[in-house]
Design a protein around this motif. Structure first.
Motif, PDB file in Angstrom:
ATOM      1  N   HIS A 184     -10.464   0.140 -11.639  1.00  0.00           N
ATOM      2  CA  HIS A 184      -9.977   0.137 -10.273  1.00  0.00           C
ATOM      3  C   HIS A 184     -10.588  -0.994  -9.462  1.00  0.00           C
ATOM      4  CE1 HIS A 184      -9.076   4.696 -10.933  1.00  0.00           C
ATOM      5  NE2 HIS A 184      -8.270   3.889 -11.606  1.00  0.00           N
ATOM      6  N   LEU A 185     -11.753  -1.470  -9.888  1.00  0.00           N
ATOM      7  CA  LEU A 185     -12.319  -2.662  -9.257  1.00  0.00           C
ATOM      8  C   LEU A 185     -11.401  -3.864  -9.466  1.00  0.00           C
ATOM      9  CD1 LEU A 185     -14.639  -4.140  -7.833  1.00  0.00           C
ATOM     10  CD2 LEU A 185     -15.683  -4.471 -10.087  1.00  0.00           C
ATOM     11  N   VAL A 186     -10.835  -3.978 -10.650  1.00  0.00           N
ATOM     12  CA  VAL A 186      -9.916  -5.095 -10.921  1.00  0.00           C
ATOM     13  C   VAL A 186      -8.730  -5.041  -9.964  1.00  0.00           C
ATOM     14  CG1 VAL A 186      -8.346  -6.091 -12.632  1.00  0.00           C
ATOM     15  CG2 VAL A 186     -10.603  -5.287 -13.342  1.00  0.00           C
ATOM     16  N   THR A 187      -8.154  -3.848  -9.788  1.00  0.00           N
ATOM     17  CA  THR A 187      -7.035  -3.697  -8.862  1.00  0.00           C
ATOM     18  C   THR A 187      -7.454  -4.057  -7.442  1.00  0.00           C
ATOM     19  OG1 THR A 187      -6.063  -1.955 -10.226  1.00  0.00           O
ATOM     20  CG2 THR A 187      -5.360  -2.050  -7.938  1.00  0.00           C
ATOM     21  N   LEU A 188      -8.602  -3.575  -7.025  1.00  0.00           N
ATOM     22  CA  LEU A 188      -9.094  -3.833  -5.675  1.00  0.00           C
ATOM     23  C   LEU A 188      -9.290  -5.325  -5.428  1.00  0.00           C
ATOM     24  CD1 LEU A 188     -10.221  -2.614  -3.031  1.00  0.00           C
ATOM     25  CD2 LEU A 188     -12.446  -2.505  -4.155  1.00  0.00           C
ATOM     26  N   VAL A 189      -9.921  -6.010  -6.381  1.00  0.00           N
ATOM     27  CA  VAL A 189     -10.162  -7.449  -6.228  1.00  0.00           C
ATOM     28  C   VAL A 189      -8.843  -8.217  -6.223  1.00  0.00           C
ATOM     29  CG1 VAL A 189     -11.227  -9.470  -7.288  1.00  0.00           C
ATOM     30  CG2 VAL A 189     -12.474  -7.307  -7.204  1.00  0.00           C
ATOM     31  N   ALA A 190      -7.917  -7.825  -7.108  1.00  0.00           N
ATOM     32  CA  ALA A 190      -6.618  -8.497  -7.156  1.00  0.00           C
ATOM     33  C   ALA A 190      -5.864  -8.331  -5.836  1.00  0.00           C
ATOM     34  CB  ALA A 190      -5.789  -7.958  -8.318  1.00  0.00           C
ATOM     35  N   GLN A 191      -5.961  -7.155  -5.222  1.00  0.00           N
ATOM     36  CA  GLN A 191      -5.295  -6.934  -3.941  1.00  0.00           C
ATOM     37  C   GLN A 191      -5.931  -7.786  -2.843  1.00  0.00           C
ATOM     38  OE1 GLN A 191      -5.472  -2.684  -3.334  1.00  0.00           O
ATOM     39  NE2 GLN A 191      -3.553  -2.324  -4.418  1.00  0.00           N
ATOM     40  N   ALA A 192      -7.248  -7.842  -2.812  1.00  0.00           N
ATOM     41  CA  ALA A 192      -7.928  -8.656  -1.807  1.00  0.00           C
ATOM     42  C   ALA A 192      -7.556 -10.127  -1.973  1.00  0.00           C
ATOM     43  CB  ALA A 192      -9.442  -8.475  -1.919  1.00  0.00           C
ATOM     44  N   ALA A 193      -7.511 -10.597  -3.228  1.00  0.00           N
ATOM     45  CA  ALA A 193      -7.139 -11.990  -3.487  1.00  0.00           C
ATOM     46  C   ALA A 193      -5.701 -12.270  -3.064  1.00  0.00           C
ATOM     47  CB  ALA A 193      -7.333 -12.304  -4.970  1.00  0.00           C
ATOM     48  N   GLU A 194      -4.814 -11.303  -3.259  1.00  0.00           N
ATOM     49  CA  GLU A 194      -3.417 -11.485  -2.855  1.00  0.00           C
ATOM     50  C   GLU A 194      -3.305 -11.676  -1.347  1.00  0.00           C
ATOM     51  OE1 GLU A 194       0.928  -9.194  -3.016  1.00  0.00           O
ATOM     52  OE2 GLU A 194      -0.797  -8.338  -4.062  1.00  0.00           O
TER      53      GLU A 194
END
Length: 312
Positions: A184-194
């Motif tokens: 879920h960290l990967v999802t969170l970071v990907a969303q922030a980067a988006e």
């Protein structure tokens, strides 16, 4: 090498299996066969396990002293059921790497007189040789029968990891913790980067890396006390603006998965902050009012009062 040289077979030459087999070969074991269905698995085996023949699962098992079962969790039980034990027990040691499952899934191995082991590395894998040095000192959760514990520990040490004992009944909770924290960290970071890319930040990692590395270190050291930001400060106005912006993006068909993620994580954060007294009652009420507003619609679209016993 901590254990006698073994002939190793791997069923499921995915990111984990190919890397662990390569580590065992580096430790002096002989990788005699592998099985992989997808093109990616075959390419990975060719890169990490050159000259190792790709065979059917039953053939892999029959050639090996040590059989690694490194398939996805939901495929593990059907795979074990489909192998012909004891005919497959050329492989006298059978290891699976599912974090959520223990020894029960390997009951056919026990019935055939083999050694069942559940060994899970607490690491994420890329499936390349870059993973090999990361195995050094990596914790491995080991579930084994008492008589087999030394075998399991020796294999983990050969791989380069550090074994620790995990009870059969604890594996699901252990795996949920790791999956929640890492996946879920990967999802969170990907969303922030988006979100950053949408305001023309070409390299979101330059902004996020120092912030996230510091947040991770602080959280591991201090737990909930490391929390900063609008929830920790009780800034309901800032949260309102964040959510209005995210909802507007979603209404335009952009980043629609981010608003519910933000709300859910902010709400969990607020409740944890409130439970340890980090926010005053007025602050927590204001924050929760933004993140989890009460339903003001009433029981129906009419002006009739609710029936007796119904909530108002």
């Amino acid at each position: 090498m901590g254990s006698p040289s073994l002939r190793v077979g791997v069923i499921g030459a995915g990111r984990v299996g190919a890397v662990l087999a390569a580590a065992l070969r580096k430790a002096g074991h002989e990788v005699v066969a592998a099985s992989g269905v997808s093109d990616a698995s075959r390419e990975r085996a060719e890169a990490l396990l050159p000259a190792v023949p790709l065979l059917q699962p039953q053939e892999v098992a029959q050639r090996a002293d040590l059989l690694l079962l490194t398939v996805p969790d939901d495929e593990l039980a059907p795979l074990v059921a489909g192998l012909d034990f004891p005919g497959a027990l050329g492989a006298r040691i059978v290891v699976h790497t599912s974090g959520a499952q223990g020894l029960a899934v390997l009951s056919p191995v026990v019935e055939a007189g083999g050694v069942p082991l559940a060994i899970h590395p607490a690491m994420t894998f890329s499936g390349t040789d870059a993973d090999l040095p990361r195995l050094s000192g990596c914790p491995f959760a080991v579930t084994a029968m008492p008589d087999h514990r030394m075998v399991a520990d020796a294999l983990v040490l050969d791989i380069g990891g550090e074994p620790f004992t995990l009870g059969e009944a604890d594996r699901t909770q252990y795996h949920a913790a790791l999956a929640h924290g890492s996946n879920h960290l990967v999802t969170l970071v990907a969303q922030a980067a988006e979100l950053l890319r949408r305001i023309d930040v070409d390299d979101p990692g330059r902004l996020l890396r120092p912030l996230l590395e510091a947040a991770l270190d602080n959280a591991l050291e201090r737990g909930d006390k490391a929390l900063t930001g609008p929830v920790a400060r009780g800034d309901a106005g800032t949260l309102t603006r964040h959510l209005a912006m995210l909802d507007a993006l979603a209404a335009d068909g952009v980043a629609g998965d981010i608003p519910p993620t933000y709300r859910a994580l902010a709400l969990a954060t607020a409740r944890r902050a409130g439970s340890r007294g980090a926010l005053t009652p007025i602050q927590i009420d204001a924050v929760l009012g933004v993140l989890d507003p009460p339903d003001v619609a009433g029981p129906s679209d009419t002006n009739e009062p609710p029936a007796p016993g119904e909530p108002r």
